[in-house]
Design an enzyme around this catalytic site. Structure first.
Site, mmCIF file in Angstrom:
data_model
loop_
_atom_site.group_PDB
_atom_site.id
_atom_site.type_symbol
_atom_site.label_atom_id
_atom_site.label_comp_id
_atom_site.label_asym_id
_atom_site.label_seq_id
_atom_site.Cartn_x
_atom_site.Cartn_y
_atom_site.Cartn_z
ATOM 1 N N ALA A 181 3.245 -4.114 1.631
ATOM 2 C CA ALA A 181 4.499 -3.474 1.224
ATOM 3 C C ALA A 181 4.195 -2.409 0.168
ATOM 4 O O ALA A 181 3.237 -2.535 -0.604
ATOM 5 C CB ALA A 181 5.430 -4.527 0.647
ATOM 6 N N GLU A 236 0.574 -9.214 7.830
ATOM 7 C CA GLU A 236 1.690 -9.874 8.531
ATOM 8 C C GLU A 236 2.082 -9.086 9.789
ATOM 9 O O GLU A 236 2.335 -9.666 10.846
ATOM 10 C CB GLU A 236 2.883 -10.025 7.579
ATOM 11 C CG GLU A 236 2.572 -11.037 6.486
ATOM 12 C CD GLU A 236 3.692 -11.203 5.474
ATOM 13 O OE1 GLU A 236 4.032 -10.210 4.815
ATOM 14 O OE2 GLU A 236 4.212 -12.325 5.349
ATOM 15 N N GLU A 275 -0.591 -11.253 -2.253
ATOM 16 C CA GLU A 275 0.734 -11.380 -2.879
ATOM 17 C C GLU A 275 0.703 -12.248 -4.140
ATOM 18 O O GLU A 275 1.400 -11.969 -5.118
ATOM 19 C CB GLU A 275 1.746 -11.981 -1.894
ATOM 20 C CG GLU A 275 2.275 -11.015 -0.845
ATOM 21 C CD GLU A 275 1.413 -10.918 0.398
ATOM 22 O OE1 GLU A 275 0.228 -11.310 0.350
ATOM 23 O OE2 GLU A 275 1.910 -10.429 1.426
ATOM 24 N N GLY A 283 1.748 -7.426 3.651
ATOM 25 C CA GLY A 283 2.626 -7.117 4.786
ATOM 26 C C GLY A 283 1.888 -6.435 5.931
ATOM 27 O O GLY A 283 2.305 -6.530 7.089
HETATM 28 C C1 LIG Z 1 5.865 -8.135 2.654
HETATM 29 C C2 LIG Z 1 4.652 -8.766 2.001
HETATM 30 O O1 LIG Z 1 4.706 -10.142 2.212
HETATM 31 C C3 LIG Z 1 4.507 -8.530 0.544
HETATM 32 C C4 LIG Z 1 5.794 -8.401 -0.216
HETATM 33 C C5 LIG Z 1 3.537 -7.441 0.249
HETATM 34 O O2 LIG Z 1 2.951 -6.847 1.144
HETATM 35 S S1 LIG Z 1 3.240 -7.140 -1.393
HETATM 36 C C6 LIG Z 1 1.941 -5.935 -1.399
HETATM 37 C C7 LIG Z 1 0.610 -6.580 -1.087
HETATM 38 N N1 LIG Z 1 -0.456 -5.609 -1.252
HETATM 39 C C8 LIG Z 1 -1.140 -5.477 -2.390
HETATM 40 O O3 LIG Z 1 -0.884 -6.158 -3.352
HETATM 41 C C9 LIG Z 1 -2.221 -4.434 -2.349
HETATM 42 C C10 LIG Z 1 -2.510 -3.963 -3.757
HETATM 43 N N2 LIG Z 1 -3.573 -2.971 -3.763
HETATM 44 C C11 LIG Z 1 -4.882 -3.300 -3.796
HETATM 45 O O4 LIG Z 1 -5.283 -4.457 -3.741
HETATM 46 C C12 LIG Z 1 -5.829 -2.159 -3.930
HETATM 47 O O5 LIG Z 1 -5.155 -1.024 -4.447
HETATM 48 C C13 LIG Z 1 -6.507 -1.753 -2.598
HETATM 49 C C14 LIG Z 1 -5.481 -1.474 -1.491
HETATM 50 C C15 LIG Z 1 -7.478 -2.882 -2.166
HETATM 51 C C16 LIG Z 1 -7.314 -0.434 -2.810
HETATM 52 O O6 LIG Z 1 -8.155 -0.623 -3.929
HETATM 53 P P1 LIG Z 1 -9.080 0.556 -4.457
HETATM 54 O O7 LIG Z 1 -9.856 -0.001 -5.595
HETATM 55 O O8 LIG Z 1 -9.853 1.142 -3.307
HETATM 56 O O9 LIG Z 1 -8.108 1.722 -4.953
HETATM 57 P P2 LIG Z 1 -6.860 1.641 -5.953
HETATM 58 O O10 LIG Z 1 -7.129 2.661 -7.005
HETATM 59 O O11 LIG Z 1 -6.566 0.263 -6.440
HETATM 60 O O12 LIG Z 1 -5.676 2.115 -5.001
HETATM 61 C C17 LIG Z 1 -5.697 3.399 -4.399
HETATM 62 C C18 LIG Z 1 -4.297 3.971 -4.439
HETATM 63 O O13 LIG Z 1 -3.488 3.197 -3.549
HETATM 64 C C19 LIG Z 1 -2.299 2.793 -4.221
HETATM 65 N N3 LIG Z 1 -1.888 1.508 -3.651
HETATM 66 C C20 LIG Z 1 -2.644 0.440 -3.395
HETATM 67 N N4 LIG Z 1 -1.921 -0.539 -2.840
HETATM 68 C C21 LIG Z 1 -0.659 -0.069 -2.721
HETATM 69 C C22 LIG Z 1 0.562 -0.600 -2.219
HETATM 70 N N5 LIG Z 1 0.652 -1.826 -1.691
HETATM 71 N N6 LIG Z 1 1.676 0.178 -2.277
HETATM 72 C C23 LIG Z 1 1.609 1.429 -2.788
HETATM 73 N N7 LIG Z 1 0.480 1.986 -3.279
HETATM 74 C C24 LIG Z 1 -0.633 1.253 -3.247
HETATM 75 C C25 LIG Z 1 -2.763 2.644 -5.674
HETATM 76 O O14 LIG Z 1 -1.647 2.681 -6.554
HETATM 77 C C26 LIG Z 1 -3.645 3.879 -5.807
HETATM 78 O O15 LIG Z 1 -2.788 5.012 -5.924
HETATM 79 P P3 LIG Z 1 -3.173 6.265 -6.797
HETATM 80 O O16 LIG Z 1 -3.468 5.732 -8.182
HETATM 81 O O17 LIG Z 1 -4.414 6.838 -6.143
HETATM 82 O O18 LIG Z 1 -1.978 7.152 -6.722
#
Ligand SMILES: C[C@H](O)[C@H](C)C(=O)SCCNC(=O)CCNC(=O)[C@H](O)C(C)(C)COP(=O)([O-])OP(=O)([O-])OC[C@H]1O[C@@H](n2cnc3c(N)ncnc32)[C@H](O)[C@@H]1OP(=O)([O-])[O-]
Length: 237
Positions: free
Chosen positions: A61, A104, A124, A101
């Site tokens: 997400a 998922e 999450e 997501g």
């Molecule tokens: C329905 C469902 O059940 C539920 C409710 C959900 O799904 S909840 C959501 C679940 N997903 C997460 O928790 C993923 C969290 N992100 C990460 O673990 C890591 O980011 C990464 C993906 C492993 C990449 O790591 P990286 O070291 O290579 O680079 P980075 O510097 O960290 O990230 C690179 C760029 O990507 C942006 N970014 C990363 N994940 C993002 C996300 N989920 N949404 C929006 N932006 C995201 C981050 O802000 C940065 O932006 P900018 O600073 O360049 O503008």
């Protein structure tokens, strides 16, 4: 957004596009929903491939919207249900990452083909939430309850190889997973709808031991996770 492309040989391709990690924003969710509708209602489309743009499937997400929206008009869980209800086979082509997501969405598909260096996971828990789009129901069906709990509670990313061994992914490739998924979708779209129906019935029979596939996480499970993730409360266990 999500781009819809009608490919040759009776296939449709849905490509998630939301830089930098193709996170599922409201716009992307709407795009997936509309693209699915197009593919499902077009009688000439026999199979569907879902992939991400720019070499990455989806990091889940869009967390940038968490601060903006309290509720979402398009629920990813409903999209996952729609894919599962649909009789046309849907293949997820996983490049680099399928997290939260994104995983998922891939679990909702009938087949998953990943690049050898891809990683999948449910991070999450690191945000203090649970997978909320059917992941808590679909993952245990594929890998069993203990392995699913381990992945959901730890939030760790696992390699494509581990995911293949667990049964989360059906096939690993060293080449482009989108091309491989298109070839695979083309092959299975040649099967009769009766054969595909038999296969999906067999999968449904096998997973029925785990209870009904739909619905939200049970109250007991939520309480269980709550105790595990709130430090002060863990002591009482
Ligand atoms: C329905 C469902 O059940 C539920 C409710 C959900 O799904 S909840 C959501 C679940 N997903 C997460 O928790 C993923 C969290 N992100 C990460 O673990 C890591 O980011 C990464 C993906 C492993 C990449 O790591 P990286 O070291 O290579 O680079 P980075 O510097 O960290 O990230 C690179 C760029 O990507 C942006 N970014 C990363 N994940 C993002 C996300 N989920 N949404 C929006 N932006 C995201 C981050 O802000 C940065 O932006 P900018 O600073 O360049 O503008």
């Amino acid at each position: 957004m999500a781009e819809f492309t009608r490919l040759q040989n009776c296939l449709a391709l849905i490509r998630l596009r939301n830089p930098p990690v193709n996170a599922i924003s409201t716009t992307v969710a709407r795009g997936i929903k509309e693209s699915l509708q197009k593919a499902i209602t077009d009688d000439t489309v026999k199979a569907i491939v879902i992939c991400g743009a720019d070499g990455i499937f989806c990091a889940g997400a869009d967390i940038r919207e968490f601060k903006v929206h309290k509720t979402f008009d398009i629920q990813l869980g409903d999209i996952v249900d729609e894919i599962q209800r649909n009789k046309k086979p849907v293949v997820a082509a996983i490049q680099k990452l399928a997290l939260g997501g994104g995983l998922e969405l891939a679990l909702g598909c009938h087949y998953r083909i990943a690049h050898a260096e891809a990683q999948v996971g449910f991070p999450e828990v690191t945000l203090g939430i649970l997978p909320g789009a059917r992941g808590t129901q679909l993952l245990p069906r594929l890998v069993g309850v203990p392995a699913a709990l381990d992945l959901i509670i730890s939030g760790r990313h696992i390699s494509a190889n581990e995911a293949l061994k667990l049964g989360i992914i059906d096939k690993i490739v060293n080449s482009d997973p989108i091309e491989e998924s298109i070839k695979f979708a083309q092959r299975i779209s040649g099967q009769s709808s009766q054969e595909l129906q038999m296969t999906s019935d067999m999968v449904a029979d096998k997973s029925s031991a785990l209870g009904p596939p739909k619905g939200y996480t049970s109250k007991a499970t939520i309480e269980f996770f709550f105790y595990l993730t709130v430090p002060g409360l863990c002591c009482g266990m």
